[in-house]
Design a protein around this motif. Structure first.
Motif, PDB file in Angstrom:
ATOM      1  N   UNK A 175       0.816  -1.214   0.000  1.00 45.01           N
ATOM      2  CA  UNK A 175       0.000   0.000   0.000  1.00 45.01           C
ATOM      3  C   UNK A 175       0.849   1.262   0.000  1.00 45.01           C
ATOM      4  N   UNK A 176       1.985   1.224   0.665  1.00 47.80           N
ATOM      5  CA  UNK A 176       2.826   2.420   0.729  1.00 47.80           C
ATOM      6  C   UNK A 176       3.370   2.806  -0.650  1.00 47.80           C
ATOM      7  N   UNK A 177       3.367   1.855  -1.572  1.00 50.64           N
ATOM      8  CA  UNK A 177       3.855   2.116  -2.929  1.00 50.64           C
ATOM      9  C   UNK A 177       2.728   2.430  -3.913  1.00 50.64           C
ATOM     10  N   UNK A 178       1.495   2.471  -3.442  1.00 46.38           N
ATOM     11  CA  UNK A 178       0.356   2.701  -4.336  1.00 46.38           C
ATOM     12  C   UNK A 178       0.437   4.092  -4.945  1.00 46.38           C
ATOM     13  N   UNK A 179       0.435   4.204  -6.281  1.00 52.84           N
ATOM     14  CA  UNK A 179       0.693   5.496  -6.936  1.00 52.84           C
ATOM     15  C   UNK A 179      -0.589   6.275  -7.243  1.00 52.84           C
ATOM     16  N   UNK A 180      -0.405   7.468  -7.762  1.00 47.98           N
ATOM     17  CA  UNK A 180      -1.515   8.288  -8.231  1.00 47.98           C
ATOM     18  C   UNK A 180      -2.056   7.746  -9.551  1.00 47.98           C
ATOM     19  N   UNK A 205       6.358  15.325   3.421  1.00 44.47           N
ATOM     20  CA  UNK A 205       5.329  14.375   3.002  1.00 44.47           C
ATOM     21  C   UNK A 205       5.332  13.134   3.879  1.00 44.47           C
ATOM     22  N   UNK A 206       4.198  12.439   3.854  1.00 45.59           N
ATOM     23  CA  UNK A 206       4.185  11.049   4.285  1.00 45.59           C
ATOM     24  C   UNK A 206       5.108  10.283   3.340  1.00 45.59           C
ATOM     25  N   UNK A 207       5.761   9.222   3.803  1.00 46.61           N
ATOM     26  CA  UNK A 207       6.619   8.431   2.904  1.00 46.61           C
ATOM     27  C   UNK A 207       5.849   7.694   1.806  1.00 46.61           C
ATOM     28  N   UNK A 208       4.523   7.612   1.910  1.00 42.51           N
ATOM     29  CA  UNK A 208       3.732   6.880   0.916  1.00 42.51           C
ATOM     30  C   UNK A 208       3.888   7.512  -0.468  1.00 42.51           C
ATOM     31  N   UNK A 209       3.965   6.661  -1.489  1.00 42.28           N
ATOM     32  CA  UNK A 209       4.198   7.141  -2.858  1.00 42.28           C
ATOM     33  C   UNK A 209       3.146   8.145  -3.295  1.00 42.28           C
ATOM     34  N   UNK A 210       1.883   7.912  -2.961  1.00 45.65           N
ATOM     35  CA  UNK A 210       0.813   8.798  -3.425  1.00 45.65           C
ATOM     36  C   UNK A 210       0.932  10.198  -2.829  1.00 45.65           C
ATOM     37  N   UNK A 211       1.446  10.294  -1.619  1.00 44.14           N
ATOM     38  CA  UNK A 211       1.672  11.615  -1.020  1.00 44.14           C
ATOM     39  C   UNK A 211       2.888  12.295  -1.643  1.00 44.14           C
ATOM     40  N   UNK A 227      11.387  16.147   2.338  1.00 42.49           N
ATOM     41  CA  UNK A 227      11.591  15.330   3.533  1.00 42.49           C
ATOM     42  C   UNK A 227      10.319  14.532   3.809  1.00 42.49           C
ATOM     43  N   UNK A 228      10.465  13.421   4.505  1.00 37.71           N
ATOM     44  CA  UNK A 228       9.306  12.601   4.847  1.00 37.71           C
ATOM     45  C   UNK A 228       9.249  12.384   6.362  1.00 37.71           C
ATOM     46  N   UNK A 229       8.036  12.170   6.856  1.00 35.00           N
ATOM     47  CA  UNK A 229       7.810  11.930   8.281  1.00 35.00           C
ATOM     48  C   UNK A 229       7.038  10.622   8.433  1.00 35.00           C
ATOM     49  N   UNK A 230       7.658   9.647   9.057  1.00 28.00           N
ATOM     50  CA  UNK A 230       7.079   8.300   9.151  1.00 28.00           C
ATOM     51  C   UNK A 230       5.743   8.288   9.879  1.00 28.00           C
ATOM     52  N   UNK A 231       5.577   9.157  10.865  1.00 26.90           N
ATOM     53  CA  UNK A 231       4.333   9.158  11.642  1.00 26.90           C
ATOM     54  C   UNK A 231       3.147   9.715  10.867  1.00 26.90           C
ATOM     55  N   UNK A 232       3.381  10.206   9.624  1.00 28.18           N
ATOM     56  CA  UNK A 232       2.287  10.691   8.784  1.00 28.18           C
ATOM     57  C   UNK A 232       1.642   9.574   7.950  1.00 28.18           C
ATOM     58  N   UNK A 233       2.193   8.348   7.975  1.00 27.82           N
ATOM     59  CA  UNK A 233       1.579   7.254   7.211  1.00 27.82           C
ATOM     60  C   UNK A 233       0.274   6.827   7.887  1.00 27.82           C
ATOM     61  N   UNK A 234      -0.582   6.161   7.130  1.00 30.85           N
ATOM     62  CA  UNK A 234      -1.852   5.693   7.694  1.00 30.85           C
ATOM     63  C   UNK A 234      -1.644   4.693   8.828  1.00 30.85           C
ATOM     64  N   UNK A 235      -0.792   3.655   8.660  1.00 29.12           N
ATOM     65  CA  UNK A 235      -0.610   2.697   9.754  1.00 29.12           C
ATOM     66  C   UNK A 235      -0.018   3.349  11.013  1.00 29.12           C
ATOM     67  N   UNK A 236       0.955   4.252  10.826  1.00 27.78           N
ATOM     68  CA  UNK A 236       1.576   4.898  11.991  1.00 27.78           C
ATOM     69  C   UNK A 236       0.557   5.761  12.725  1.00 27.78           C
ATOM     70  N   UNK A 262      -0.512  14.689   3.067  1.00 26.96           N
ATOM     71  CA  UNK A 262      -0.887  13.660   4.037  1.00 26.96           C
ATOM     72  C   UNK A 262      -2.072  12.837   3.516  1.00 26.96           C
ATOM     73  N   UNK A 263      -2.523  11.895   4.339  1.00 24.88           N
ATOM     74  CA  UNK A 263      -3.620  10.990   4.011  1.00 24.88           C
ATOM     75  C   UNK A 263      -4.924  11.463   4.647  1.00 24.88           C
ATOM     76  N   UNK A 264      -6.042  11.062   4.056  1.00 25.41           N
ATOM     77  CA  UNK A 264      -7.350  11.424   4.598  1.00 25.41           C
ATOM     78  C   UNK A 264      -7.532  11.000   6.054  1.00 25.41           C
ATOM     79  N   UNK A 265      -7.172   9.752   6.462  1.00 23.79           N
ATOM     80  CA  UNK A 265      -7.411   9.361   7.859  1.00 23.79           C
ATOM     81  C   UNK A 265      -6.646  10.203   8.880  1.00 23.79           C
ATOM     82  N   UNK A 266      -5.567  10.860   8.462  1.00 25.88           N
ATOM     83  CA  UNK A 266      -4.799  11.679   9.411  1.00 25.88           C
ATOM     84  C   UNK A 266      -5.393  13.073   9.590  1.00 25.88           C
ATOM     85  N   UNK A 267      -6.303  13.480   8.716  1.00 25.03           N
ATOM     86  CA  UNK A 267      -6.785  14.867   8.722  1.00 25.03           C
ATOM     87  C   UNK A 267      -7.514  15.269  10.010  1.00 25.03           C
TER      88      UNK A 267
END
Length: 324
Positions: A175-180, A205-211, A227-236, A262-267
């Protein structure tokens, strides 16, 4: 930004300001066709965001390279054909054409002398007497109020929900590699002018590819690292939302204009942090319900420091139209 009906003409401009010998000055233009003095402004081009339009129009009409600050009052007035013109204004200041944000922008063509034949820096009293239309003084008075309150020199944190990505069920990889999607990549490209208009010089950004892919077109155009922040991913975030909140609060405290994806669930967590830094005088409204932002939507927080803490003085949203 609201979606306007077809009988509305959208335009944007800016009150470009500077301080000389302790006195606030603003930049005005003269239009020979109408023989009037006004603020630099113009109509929205197809596919253009309002902030990008404001920056482009100022460059065309004055030759100045600017960075937008906080929003000023919007003006509405009738024009020919039964239509209404809506003009969005921002405070703005001149920046070097060598800054990353300026480099990321498309080249502009200077307005002809038939369109603009004079550009002047005016004192406030000069502006009050010279500006032709009384309604044009409304954004000026707000600019003066913000200057007197020490809030005119603010910074932005541009919060972006990643653009449309491939569906989870249709993506065979992690999922972390899921693209736009193609539409998502088009939205990411459309964001370049908006990020540039507000002078984003840091990208996170979140490290996720889509972000990351949502910010990559601007990063490449501006020549900026991401730069990326690991705590911005959905699982984190699902596991430790307080770490996500702490990381975002740290970004809010930074002194540079910044774009964040970022991702929708983090908003909900992130918007709560923003709300904790607003006051009763904060202009604009933060979203209160899911999804908070559509895919590729943007929320901009204008921030100053008060008593050593970041304070959100204004909020605005852009690209909320469903689709891309």
């Amino acid at each position: 930004m609201k979606v306007e009906p077809t009988d509305v003409v959208l335009a944007a401009g800016a009150l470009v300001w500077r301080v000389r010998k302790g006195e606030l000055q603003v930049l005005a233009v003269h239009r020979p066709r109408y023989d009037d003095w006004s603020w630099p402004k113009g109509k929205l081009d197809l596919g253009e965001t309002l902030p990008a339009c404001a920056v482009r129009e100022v460059a065309e009409e004055t030759g100045k390279v600017i960075e937008l600050g906080q929003p000023l009052p919007t003006l509405r007035y009738p024009i020919g054909g039964g239509k209404v013109k809506i003009v969005r204004y921002w405070a703005a200041h001149v920046i070097s054409p060598d800054t990353p944000a300026a480099i990321a922008r498309e080249a502009v063509k200077e307005a002809s002398k038939n369109e603009i034949d004079s550009v002047k820096w005016l004192t406030i009293e000069e502006a009050r007497h010279l500006i032709t239309f009384h309604d044009d003084l409304r954004p000026l008075e707000r600019l003066i109020d913000e200057h007197e309150a020490g809030r005119l020199r603010s910074r932005v944190l541009i919060l972006t929900r990643h653009a449309r990505a491939k569906r989870r069920k249709a993506w065979p990889g992690k999922d972390i590699d899921r693209p736009l999607t193609k539409a998502g990549r088009e939205r990411a490209q459309a964001l370049v002018g908006l990020f540039a208009a507000f002078g984003a010089s840091k990208i996170t950004s979140s490290p996720a590819a889509r972000c990351r892919q949502t910010l990559e077109p601007y990063a490449e155009a501006a020549g900026l690292p991401m730069s990326t922040i690991a705590s911005f991913t959905e699982p984190a975030h699902a596991k430790r939302p307080e770490k996500t909140a702490k990381a975002f609060a740290a970004l809010l405290d930074k002194k540079r204009d910044r774009a964040v994806s970022v991702h929708r669930p983090t908003l909900p967590t992130i918007v709560k942090v923003l709300r904790e830094h607003t006051t009763s005088k904060t202009r604009g409204a933060l979203p209160r319900t899911m999804p908070y932002l559509p895919a590729g939507g943007v929320l901009i927080a204008h921030v100053v420091d008060r008593d050593g803490q970041p304070q959100v003085i204004a909020v605005e949203s852009h690209l909320l139209k469903p689709g891309l």
